[in-house]
Design an enzyme around this catalytic site. Structure first.
Site, PDB file in Angstrom:
ATOM      1  N   GLU A 198      90.880  38.911  48.155  1.00 36.74           N
ATOM      2  CA  GLU A 198      90.648  39.256  46.748  1.00 36.74           C
ATOM      3  C   GLU A 198      89.789  38.166  46.134  1.00 36.74           C
ATOM      4  OE1 GLU A 198      90.118  40.719  43.399  1.00 36.74           O
ATOM      5  OE2 GLU A 198      91.444  41.941  44.672  1.00 36.74           O
TER       6      GLU A 198
ATOM      7  N   ASP B 110      86.080  48.988  43.605  1.00 38.74           N
ATOM      8  CA  ASP B 110      85.227  49.108  42.426  1.00 38.74           C
ATOM      9  C   ASP B 110      84.064  50.051  42.759  1.00 38.74           C
ATOM     10  OD1 ASP B 110      83.427  48.748  40.294  1.00 38.74           O
ATOM     11  OD2 ASP B 110      84.043  46.665  40.017  1.00 38.74           O
TER      12      ASP B 110
ATOM     13  N   ASP C   7      89.949  57.602  44.274  1.00 40.84           N
ATOM     14  CA  ASP C   7      90.028  58.785  43.422  1.00 40.84           C
ATOM     15  C   ASP C   7      88.648  59.170  42.903  1.00 40.84           C
ATOM     16  OD1 ASP C   7      89.980  56.380  41.769  1.00 40.84           O
ATOM     17  OD2 ASP C   7      90.179  57.765  40.082  1.00 40.84           O
TER      18      ASP C   7
END
Length: 213
Positions: free
Chosen positions: A69, A118, A154
């Site tokens: 991350e 992202d 999604d």
């Protein structure tokens, strides 16, 4: 989504024993670093607050996990959750994934997870997407011959872009593909992320593919 303004996050990460520092010196020796060199290495890139990876690490003690991350504030939240468990098969790296070749050797990683990355929706930012041709080329170098990548989102435009990138690369084979994971034959065994739980509750379909070299 990036969390902002977590006081003391950088200092906390610097001092935390499970956040790997000077990560480039571990290249090629990750299995030895976990002190169980027979176990495979699975990584999640853009791990968010860690629900997905922590669940996997609890359920699979014979697999070594590394969460990557780049944002301190997000990784801080994941470590807060980690403190509530006893795991010896999970490390974290605060790192920009575009430098993956600096921390992993050729074929050193057995599985790569990309969850709700992202989307970088503007065309000029396409190369930043974790499923762009540039990133797919990096994954092809560090992924073991029998390994695979799992990608969930999604975001349908991002998924369509990702499928196109895979097909045009000539480096990958699509093993599984669905535009509605939770109403598909591929749902058994699925581990949900924080975002996934929210989106499913809202009735949004989840896209997923698995690809191999």
């Amino acid at each position: 989504m990036r969390l902002r303004n977590v006081p003391g996050a950088d200092a906390y990460l610097t001092a935390h024993p499970l956040v790997i520092k000077n990560e480039t010196r571990y290249r090629g020796t990750w299995k030895e670093t976990f002190q169980n060199p027979e176990n495979p290495i699975h990584i999640e890139i853009g791990m968010g607050k860690g629900q997905f990876l922590l669940t996997l690490a609890k359920e699979n003690p014979s697999i070594n996990y590394i969460g990557i991350e780049m944002y301190s504030s997000v990784l801080y939240r994941a470590l807060e959750r980690r403190e509530q468990t006893e795991l010896n098969n999970l490390f974290f790296i605060r790192f920009d994934a575009k430098y993956l070749l600096d921390i992993f050797d050729q074929e050193e990683v057995d599985r790569i997870y990309l969850n709700f990355s992202d989307p970088w929706p503007k065309d000029r930012h396409a190369k930043r997407r974790l499923t762009s041709p540039n990133f797919l080329s990096l994954y092809h170098i560090i992924l073991a011959k029998k390994g695979y990548i799992q990608f969930k989102t999604d975001n349908r435009p991002l998924f369509d872009f990702s499928v196109e990138s895979v097909e045009e690369s000539n480096l990958w084979h699509i093993d599984e593909l669905t535009y509605d994971l939770h109403n598909s034959e591929f749902l058994p065994g699925n581990i949900m992320t924080e975002y996934e739980s929210r989106f499913v509750a809202e009735g949004k379909p989840i896209c997923r593919f698995k690809i191999s070299r």
